[in-house]
Design a protein around this motif. Structure first.
Motif, short mmCIF file in Angstrom:
data_model
loop_
_atom_site.label_atom_id
_atom_site.label_comp_id
_atom_site.label_asym_id
_atom_site.label_seq_id
_atom_site.Cartn_x
_atom_site.Cartn_y
_atom_site.Cartn_z
N ALA A 1 0.85 -1.21 0.00
CA ALA A 1 0.00 0.00 0.00
C ALA A 1 0.88 1.25 0.00
CB ALA A 1 -0.90 -0.02 1.22
N GLU A 2 1.96 1.21 0.76
CA GLU A 2 2.85 2.38 0.85
C GLU A 2 3.47 2.71 -0.50
OE1 GLU A 2 6.03 1.88 3.66
OE2 GLU A 2 7.03 3.70 2.98
N PHE A 3 3.99 1.66 -1.16
CA PHE A 3 4.65 1.95 -2.43
C PHE A 3 3.65 2.32 -3.54
CE2 PHE A 3 8.19 -0.25 -0.30
CZ PHE A 3 9.09 0.81 -0.37
N LEU A 4 2.48 1.70 -3.46
CA LEU A 4 1.44 2.09 -4.43
C LEU A 4 1.05 3.56 -4.23
CD1 LEU A 4 -0.98 -0.97 -4.65
CD2 LEU A 4 0.47 -0.04 -6.45
N ALA A 5 0.86 3.92 -2.95
CA ALA A 5 0.48 5.31 -2.65
C ALA A 5 1.56 6.28 -3.10
CB ALA A 5 0.23 5.46 -1.16
N LEU B 1 -9.01 7.06 -0.60
CA LEU B 1 -7.59 7.24 -0.88
C LEU B 1 -6.83 7.85 0.31
CD1 LEU B 1 -5.24 7.19 -2.93
CD2 LEU B 1 -5.96 9.45 -3.68
N TYR B 2 -7.37 8.94 0.83
CA TYR B 2 -6.58 9.68 1.83
C TYR B 2 -6.65 9.09 3.22
CZ TYR B 2 -6.08 12.84 -2.02
OH TYR B 2 -5.78 13.35 -3.26
N SER B 3 -7.67 8.26 3.49
CA SER B 3 -7.65 7.59 4.79
C SER B 3 -6.50 6.59 4.81
CB SER B 3 -8.99 6.91 5.08
OG SER B 3 -9.25 5.93 4.10
N VAL B 4 -6.26 5.94 3.66
CA VAL B 4 -5.14 5.00 3.58
C VAL B 4 -3.81 5.75 3.69
CG1 VAL B 4 -3.96 3.33 2.10
CG2 VAL B 4 -6.46 3.36 2.19
N ILE B 5 -3.71 6.85 2.94
CA ILE B 5 -2.45 7.61 2.95
C ILE B 5 -2.18 8.17 4.35
CG2 ILE B 5 -1.31 9.68 2.04
CD1 ILE B 5 -2.50 8.97 -0.67
N THR C 1 6.00 2.86 8.20
CA THR C 1 6.16 3.50 6.88
C THR C 1 7.57 4.10 6.76
OG1 THR C 1 3.85 4.08 7.01
CG2 THR C 1 5.11 5.15 5.30
N VAL C 2 8.24 3.79 5.65
CA VAL C 2 9.63 4.27 5.52
C VAL C 2 9.72 5.51 4.61
CG1 VAL C 2 10.71 2.06 6.00
CG2 VAL C 2 10.03 2.59 3.66
N THR C 3 8.66 5.82 3.88
CA THR C 3 8.75 6.94 2.92
C THR C 3 7.90 8.12 3.37
OG1 THR C 3 6.96 5.99 1.66
CG2 THR C 3 9.18 5.44 0.93
N LYS C 4 7.71 8.24 4.69
CA LYS C 4 6.78 9.24 5.25
C LYS C 4 7.02 10.67 4.75
CE LYS C 4 5.91 7.82 9.43
NZ LYS C 4 5.98 7.71 10.90
#
Lengths: 576, 365
Positions: free
Chosen positions: A23-27, A390-394, A403-406
């Motif tokens: 989910a993180e990389f898709l987002a 979308l934004y609830s997931v993000i 999460t590593v790309t915060k």
């Protein structure tokens, strides 16, 4: 039985893609494409010196031109000044009103909140005209009334001034937006901390200062940053009230570049980059504040109570104060707007037969109206639902420790807020046209909805993020221990707890989608024209009364949705 | 005598046969174009969000030919920007442009976004030179092929509210500098592109730098960027002299009994004609070329242009359109020399040059 040796692969060489990582990389990929690329296109374009349609020639002249323009610095200073002057009192008032609605036993809190919602979505252009009718030094209703008093012989009010602009802004955008965002998080605040403070002997003021406000700091800061940048970009009110007084703001300068022929997108982007810089600085402090040892968790798996502070005899005084503010700042100009839609000429009471139904009849008989209404409802519904999903997931990814790309995710989410709407629209237009999906996205209601979802990212993400920061990690851990997957936990635990915030931002995005002009302006086609573009067309051709009627109609639609949406949100909140 | 009769008959025959043949040829061509246009299914027109277009032109054209119009409405600058971006991605959406002179000359023509229109004009009613005041369709571009100017009206110089300003108080352009009118004049903001800056450029060109300085700085005119605000101020008398009010905004005020007077010229500044509201051109690589051809011909015909002219209140370049609904001051008089605000050279270079000069006076970059 002979033991069998089984080769177990070393875990060191196994790459297991967890759902949250996926989910993180898709987002991240989505945000890079949807937010980063338009900005990249715009920045590259700002160095292109060739006229539109000609082969690119790169250089820094656009930037030099923009920043050596003698009006630029003065306009920038004026924008900062206006934004700061109206932000501070508006934030204090907003926090107070949100607290009164959500955390105290003030009667009529729901009504006050509903008024805030309605006020936010009244189109600002006709509302500013209503204030002119009230405050103009020559013919303003209030000035004329004041002159009837024996000791007043000069006009008391002048909307064409610095303070006039501040006043009208307080009415059109003052506290409404902030209260809308703050009330759900105030509601989510459990009473246990406040009760503990009371037991320790703190009075209401100390409790507010030492407990409530620090715990809610993420949302208060986010709303302040959002409001400050929004204030810098503010445009319509300054155009109507500032120009006659010679007050020019930064967004007017950007507008000027965009109106030139040929249009100077390069210079406009260069000036727009100041917003990026301001955002960068504000985000730096925002992150620094949040990344300390502070804890903002108020909802845990260990019980949750929402007892309200008792105001005693002050509860009616508080309600009176709120209603007075609403009456002066919202009802009074709105009344003039309603009357204006029934006037042959807006604000001219002295002409023969001043009232008419013609503007409403003309509105409904416009062949485009019903098509535009249908388009707007589709666009707004898709925008509201899409934004929530979308934004609830993000936001979840932004608050998750895993999460590593915060920083990347967060920065990308803010981009739409710092780009002037028309530039964002241009960037998205380039993006749509350069993807294979262009037949699906360009000129269709789906494309406009997607662009609006992108534009909503800062507010929606921050609202969800603030809500999630209030939830304890033990809720998730308990679910996981019970064998629930991440997706199941998200759907069954987190999303219901976020229901009030989801309902609030969903409605807000629904309303914004109905009223947004700058985002769809380059993306609509004849078939996908929304109501807001029709409103723009009426205003552009001077059909102010029909524009007022349409503006009111949009407000009524949003009001109806608000009642339905709030009932749903409250039901969800209740069930959670 | 018999011989003279034969010669006359021969001359008439020489004139008549080709004329009839041409008409029949045009008719046939027109019918073929119409059939092809119907097959294309629609025409996409881009222009200003004008109520006349929406309320009168689109229904009439659709009723007449059964071809729907898709109207993309917006500011010229936004439309061109959109078209250029679409084209850079290989999308060609627009068939016909009804755009202002600056956009047409400097961008549509300048950036080669349009095709020659002259060969597309086939409707007898349009190509017949006797229907036009100049004896032919008025092409504005240097090649006289791309851009048609269908309108030419005398433009108003300013409007006054006669309850506050007596007409005899304004005989000469210099009367505007009377200290009595300080703060009483409204203008569209001259510091940015638009009607306000165009007026400043024109006054700089016709009256001079000192006058522009005196008028726009010393007289402290009230600036706005909202056209409705100016006409409201004019009606209320707060700013009873309006430099950039639009005729179509002021017309309802006069109907409502406000004493508004349109002034076309003053001593020291000649009368001006312009091509408002739009110039006509057809897009190159148009997606519906035949429908574009049919629309372009019809909008220049007596019926099409008549509907627009009456709705908007402009004099046309045609001879056969009733102009009785116009004020006599709006109709250009034969033999009078006017300053042409839509002349090609003025649009392409002159106006820009003088606008820059005026901005220098107003200390705007």
């Amino acid at each position: 039985m002979k033991p069998t040796a089984v080769a177990v692969p070393s875990s060191k060489f196994t790459f297991r893609l967890r759902p949250i990582r996926l989910a993180e990389f898709l987002a991240l990929a989505l945000l890079i494409v949807a937010m980063g690329l338009p900005l990249f296109f715009l920045l590259v374009g700002s160095f292109n010196l060739a006229p539109p349609g000609k082969a690119a020639v790169y250089g820094v002249n656009n930037w030099v031109n923009a920043f050596t323009d003698p009006g630029t610095l003065g306009a920038l200073w004026m924008s900062f000044l206006l934004s700061v002057v109206r932000l501070i009192p508006a934030m204090i008032l907003s926090v107070l009103v949100a607290w009164l609605i959500a955390r105290t036993d003030m009667p009529g809190g729901r009504t006050v909140e509903s008024f805030c919602w309605i006020a936010y979505f009244v189109p600002d252009f006709p509302l500013t005209l209503a204030w002119i009718l009230l405050l103009d030094p020559s013919f303003g209703f209030l000035n004329t009334a004041a002159k009837g008093l024996p000791f007043i012989d000069v006009p008391l009010f002048n909307p064409y001034s610095f303070w006039g602009i501040v006043w009208v802004h307080t009415s059109t955008s003052g506290i409404w937006f902030k209260v809308m965002l703050l009330v759900p998080v105030f509601r989510r605040l459990g009473a246990s901390l406040e009760e503990a403070a009371r037991v320790a002997g703190a009075n209401t003021a100390t409790m507010l200062r030492r407990i409530t406000l620090p715990v809610l700091a993420p949302m208060i800061l986010a709303v302040s940053v959002l409001s400050f940048i929004r204030g810098l970009q503010s445009f319509n009110t300054e155009l109507l009230l500032g120009t006659p007084a010679g007050i020019y703001v930064y967004s007017t300068r950007i507008y000027d570049y965009l109106q030139r022929e040929p249009r100077a997108y390069g210079e406009a982007t260069a000036l727009g980059s100041v917003f990026l810089l301001v955002l960068g600085i504000l985000l730096f402090f925002y992150w620094k504040y949040l990344s300390g040892d502070k804890k903002f968790t108020v909802v845990t798996g260990q019980g949750y109570s929402t007892l309200r502070v008792k105001l005693g005899k002050w509860r009616y005084a508080a309600l009176g104060g709120c209603l007075l503010y609403i009456a002066v700042m919202m009802i009074l100009p709105l009344l003039f707007l309603v009357i204006g839609s029934f006037m042959r000429r807006y604000g001219f009471f002295g002409i023969a037969a001043p009232f008419t139904l013609a503007h409403w009849q003309n509105l409904f008989s416009d062949p485009i109206f019903f098509v535009a209404l249908k388009n707007s409802l589709i666009i707004a519904s898709v925008t509201a639902l899409g934004g929530i999903l979308l934004y609830s997931v993000i936001a979840y990814l932004l608050v998750s420790r895993r999460t590593v790309t915060k920083p990347w995710l967060e920065s990308l989410c803010w981009i739409p807020h710092v780009l002037p709407g028309i530039l964002l629209s241009l960037g998205v237009l380039w993006l749509f046209l350069s993807t294979p999906l262009r037949t699906l996205l360009y000129g269709t209601v789906w494309g406009i909805a997607l662009a609006l979802i992108l534009a909503d990212s800062p507010v929606t993400t921050q609202a969800f993020k603030a809500g999630l920061l209030q939830l304890g990690a033990d809720l998730e851990e308990a679910a996981r221990v019970s064998g629930a997957s991440w997706a199941y936990t998200y759907r069954r635990i987190l999303l219901p707890l976020l229901a009030p915030i989801a309902a609030a931002v969903g409605l807000m995005n629904f309303g914004s989608a109905l009223t947004s002009i700058s985002t769809p302006v380059l993306l609509y086609s004849h078939q996908s024209r929304p109501l807001a573009i029709l409103l723009l067309e009426y205003s552009f051709t001077g059909e102010l009364e029909r524009a007022a009627a349409l503006g009111l109609l949009i407000t009524v639609i949003i009001g109806a949705m608000m009642i339905a949406g709030r009932k749903l949100g409250l039901r969800l909140a209740g069930s959670s | 005598m018999k011989r003279i009769g034969s010669v006359l008959f021969l001359i008439l025959g020489l004139w008549y046969v080709p004329a009839v043949a041409q008409t029949q040829g045009s008719d046939k061509e027109w019918q073929e174009a119409l059939a092809a246009a119907k097959k294309e299914g629609k025409v996409v027109v881009a222009g200003s969000p004008d109520p006349v277009m929406r309320n009168a032109v689109i229904p009439k054209f659709t009723e007449r030919y059964g071809i729907p119009i898709e109207f993309i409405a917006g500011r010229s600058s936004q439309i061109v920007s959109r078209v250029q971006t679409e084209r850079s991605s290989g999308i060609y959406n627009v068939d016909v442009f009804l755009a202002g002179p600056d956009t047409t000359a400097n961008e549509l023509y300048g950036d080669k976004l349009i095709d020659p229109l002259k060969p597309l004009l086939i409707l007898p009613d349009v190509v017949d030179g006797s229907n036009w005041k100049d004896g032919k369709v008025w092409f504005l571009d240097p090649e006289e092929r791309f851009v048609v100017r269908p309108f030419s009206s005398v433009a108003s110089l300013l409007f006054i509210n006669t309850e506050h300003v007596k007409p005899e108080e304004l005989r000469s352009i210099k009367d505007l500098l009377n200290p009595k009118w300080r703060g009483k004049i409204s203008t569209e903001d001259p510091t940015t592109t638009g009607a306000g800056a165009n007026m400043a450029a024109r006054l700089y060109n016709q009256v001079g730098e000192e006058f522009v300085k005196n008028l726009y700085i010393d007289q402290k005119p009230v600036r706005t960027r909202d056209r409705r605000q100016m006409s409201d101020w004019l009606a209320r008398g707060t700013q009873p002299i309006c430099l950039n009010c639009r005729e179509d905004d002021v017309r309802p005020l006069i109907k409502d009994g406000f004493r508004i007077l349109e002034i076309f010229e003053l001593d020291g500044v000649p009368g001006t004609i312009n091509g408002s509201p739009w110039l006509l051109s057809v897009a190159n690589r148009a997606p519906h070329p035949k429908a574009a051809q049919v629309f372009a011909n019809w909008i220049l015909s007596k019926e099409g242009l008549g509907i627009y002219a009456r709705g908007y209140g402009s004099a046309t370049a045609r001879i056969d359109i009733d102009e009785s609904y116009l004020k006599s001051g709006n109709i250009p008089k034969r033999g009078v020399k006017y300053f042409d605000d839509t002349a090609w050279q003025w649009i392409v270079t002159g106006r820009r040059e003088y606008r820059e000069k005026a901005w220098k006076v107003l200390k705007v970059k």
